[in-house]
Scaffold this active site. Structure first.
Site, mmCIF file in Angstrom:
data_model
loop_
_atom_site.group_PDB
_atom_site.id
_atom_site.type_symbol
_atom_site.label_atom_id
_atom_site.label_comp_id
_atom_site.label_asym_id
_atom_site.label_seq_id
_atom_site.Cartn_x
_atom_site.Cartn_y
_atom_site.Cartn_z
ATOM 1 N N TYR A 115 5.664 14.954 -2.265
ATOM 2 C CA TYR A 115 6.483 13.864 -2.816
ATOM 3 C C TYR A 115 7.287 14.368 -4.023
ATOM 4 O O TYR A 115 8.466 14.030 -4.180
ATOM 5 C CB TYR A 115 5.554 12.706 -3.194
ATOM 6 C CG TYR A 115 6.249 11.431 -3.627
ATOM 7 C CD1 TYR A 115 7.188 10.797 -2.817
ATOM 8 C CD2 TYR A 115 5.934 10.834 -4.845
ATOM 9 C CE1 TYR A 115 7.807 9.618 -3.217
ATOM 10 C CE2 TYR A 115 6.532 9.650 -5.249
ATOM 11 C CZ TYR A 115 7.479 9.045 -4.435
ATOM 12 O OH TYR A 115 8.085 7.881 -4.840
ATOM 13 N N SER A 133 12.472 9.966 -8.766
ATOM 14 C CA SER A 133 11.176 9.616 -9.359
ATOM 15 C C SER A 133 10.923 10.502 -10.578
ATOM 16 O O SER A 133 11.543 11.556 -10.743
ATOM 17 C CB SER A 133 10.078 9.851 -8.321
ATOM 18 O OG SER A 133 8.808 9.751 -8.922
HETATM 19 P P1 NAD Z 1 7.639 0.189 -0.808
HETATM 20 O O1 NAD Z 1 6.714 0.918 0.117
HETATM 21 O O2 NAD Z 1 7.272 -1.172 -1.280
HETATM 22 O O3 NAD Z 1 9.084 0.104 -0.133
HETATM 23 C C1 NAD Z 1 9.602 1.085 0.710
HETATM 24 C C2 NAD Z 1 10.257 0.374 1.881
HETATM 25 O O4 NAD Z 1 10.858 1.376 2.693
HETATM 26 C C3 NAD Z 1 9.257 -0.393 2.771
HETATM 27 O O5 NAD Z 1 9.667 -1.733 2.937
HETATM 28 C C4 NAD Z 1 9.277 0.378 4.079
HETATM 29 O O6 NAD Z 1 9.101 -0.442 5.224
HETATM 30 C C5 NAD Z 1 10.657 1.009 4.052
HETATM 31 N N1 NAD Z 1 10.731 2.184 4.906
HETATM 32 C C6 NAD Z 1 9.788 3.154 5.061
HETATM 33 N N2 NAD Z 1 10.194 4.049 5.960
HETATM 34 C C7 NAD Z 1 11.415 3.646 6.394
HETATM 35 C C8 NAD Z 1 12.342 4.146 7.330
HETATM 36 N N3 NAD Z 1 12.095 5.264 8.023
HETATM 37 N N4 NAD Z 1 13.498 3.476 7.516
HETATM 38 C C9 NAD Z 1 13.758 2.326 6.840
HETATM 39 N N5 NAD Z 1 12.910 1.795 5.938
HETATM 40 C C10 NAD Z 1 11.757 2.445 5.720
HETATM 41 O O7 NAD Z 1 7.899 1.190 -1.996
HETATM 42 P P2 NAD Z 1 8.509 0.991 -3.446
HETATM 43 O O8 NAD Z 1 7.446 1.307 -4.409
HETATM 44 O O9 NAD Z 1 9.250 -0.286 -3.559
HETATM 45 O O10 NAD Z 1 9.519 2.232 -3.468
HETATM 46 C C11 NAD Z 1 10.933 2.130 -3.319
HETATM 47 C C12 NAD Z 1 11.529 3.476 -3.691
HETATM 48 O O11 NAD Z 1 11.187 3.802 -5.047
HETATM 49 C C13 NAD Z 1 10.994 4.639 -2.846
HETATM 50 O O12 NAD Z 1 12.031 5.571 -2.633
HETATM 51 C C14 NAD Z 1 9.936 5.241 -3.733
HETATM 52 O O13 NAD Z 1 9.681 6.579 -3.397
HETATM 53 C C15 NAD Z 1 10.591 5.082 -5.088
HETATM 54 N N6 NAD Z 1 9.687 5.129 -6.257
HETATM 55 C C16 NAD Z 1 8.621 4.282 -6.380
HETATM 56 C C17 NAD Z 1 7.830 4.366 -7.526
HETATM 57 C C18 NAD Z 1 6.652 3.466 -7.723
HETATM 58 O O14 NAD Z 1 5.963 3.624 -8.746
HETATM 59 N N7 NAD Z 1 6.392 2.536 -6.823
HETATM 60 C C19 NAD Z 1 8.126 5.296 -8.519
HETATM 61 C C20 NAD Z 1 9.196 6.144 -8.348
HETATM 62 C C21 NAD Z 1 9.995 6.041 -7.218
#
Ligand code: NAD
Length: 283
Positions: free
Chosen positions: A180, A167
């Protein structure tokens, strides 16, 4: 299959953790569009199945699997299922991750009066170690365990790679979210460590550092009850030279490039996908 551009991805087995979520479901669809066989692993089995079904309806090859990235037994069961259905894993995307409210401070900066504040204000002193542990486990251990399980499929094969999801806050911490930020810094650091460790067996490990994407995990920080931007969201946009939030599709090109043979001499990098946020000092 729509215009496959990365020919070597065709027929490969791709495992995506958190594949039922907003960003990684788009990545799952993009791999399927290149003719890869995609296993979508998610704690929410229903969400994984829905994405898999959507891909299959469009003529792609996909499988939804309920799995917990924090439990090795669950991942080993998932590996067994994937191996049986699609063969051994070639590409792993460690997408499961997220934050927790109790690892987040209410305010950006501390002032002395905060010591006498009401219950509602979560100061630095009220951060909950359990919430912080949850975030470190989900992002770091949740990257380590799937890597331990699925790289066993990759040893001895060619063209295998891993993509971690770091991130923006890994480069410089974002305000309010120390857990985080620290956990994602660990993911970037681990990406480099893994790249060095697995280079002799030809497994490449890289990471994406998405900037700001409006998704379920940050919606309450970035929008208010009416759906309008919070002051934090406005600050983000003011510091993003391209002046918008990211769209999941913005991650696709870099993902396919980093996992295909077109980047075959690239390992250990974390690519910012942030509309220029990390390049801008704010002045
Ligand atoms: P999201 O919450 O839509 O997706 C995360 C998924 O992970 C969910 O479907 C959830 O059910 C699953 N999950 C959670 N705990 C779990 C576990 N213990 N085992 C298996 N699956 C599990 O989030 P997103 O925004 O699509 O994020 C995806 C990745 O990108 C994450 O690593 C997040 O930290 C990273 N990220 C997101 C952003 C943003 O702006 N949304 C920015 C930087 C990084």
């Amino acid at each position: 299959m729509r215009n496959p551009k990365y020919q070597d991805l065709k027929g490969k087995t791709v495992v995506i953790t958190g594949g039922g979520g907003v960003l990684c479901s788009t990545l799952a669809e993009s791999f399927a569009g290149q003719g890869a066989k995609v296993a979508i692993l998610d704690l929410k089995k229903e969400a994984a199945n829905q994405i898999a079904q959507k891909i299959v309806e469009k003529g792609g090859i996909a499988l939804g699997v309920g799995a917990n990235v924090l439990e090795k037994d669950s991942l080993q069961e998932a590996r067994f299922l994937v191996n049986e259905k699609f063969g051994t894993c070639d590409i792993l995307v460690n997408g499961a991750g997220g934050n927790h409210p109790t690892g987040t401070t209410t305010k950006t900066q501390f002032i002395e009066e905060d010591l006498n504040a009401t219950e509602d204000l979560r100061t630095f002193f009220k951060l909950d170690p359990e919430g912080i542990q949850f975030v470190f486990n989900l992002n770091f251990i949740g990257t380590l365990l799937p890597t331990q399980v699925f790289t066993l499929d990759m040893v001895g094969k060619e063209g295998c790679s891993i993509l971690n999801i770091s991130s923006m806050n890994a480069f410089r911490p974002l305000t309010k979210i120390p857990a985080y930020s620290g956990a994602k810094a660990a993911v970037s650091n681990f990406t480099q460590w893994l790249a060095v460790h697995f280079a002799p067996v030809g497994i490449r490990i890289n990471a994406l550092a998405p900037g700001f994407f409006l998704t379920e995990q940050n919606r309450s920080l970035l929008t208010d009850k009416n759906g309008d931007h919070t002051p934090r969201a406005q600050t983000i946009l003011e510091h993003t030279p391209m002046n918008r939030f990211g769209e999941p599709e913005d991650l696709v090109g870099t993902t396919l490039w980093l996992t295909s043979n077109q980047s075959k001499f690239v390992t250990g990098i974390t690519v910012p996908i942030d509309g220029g946020f990390s390049a801008y000092s704010g002045v």
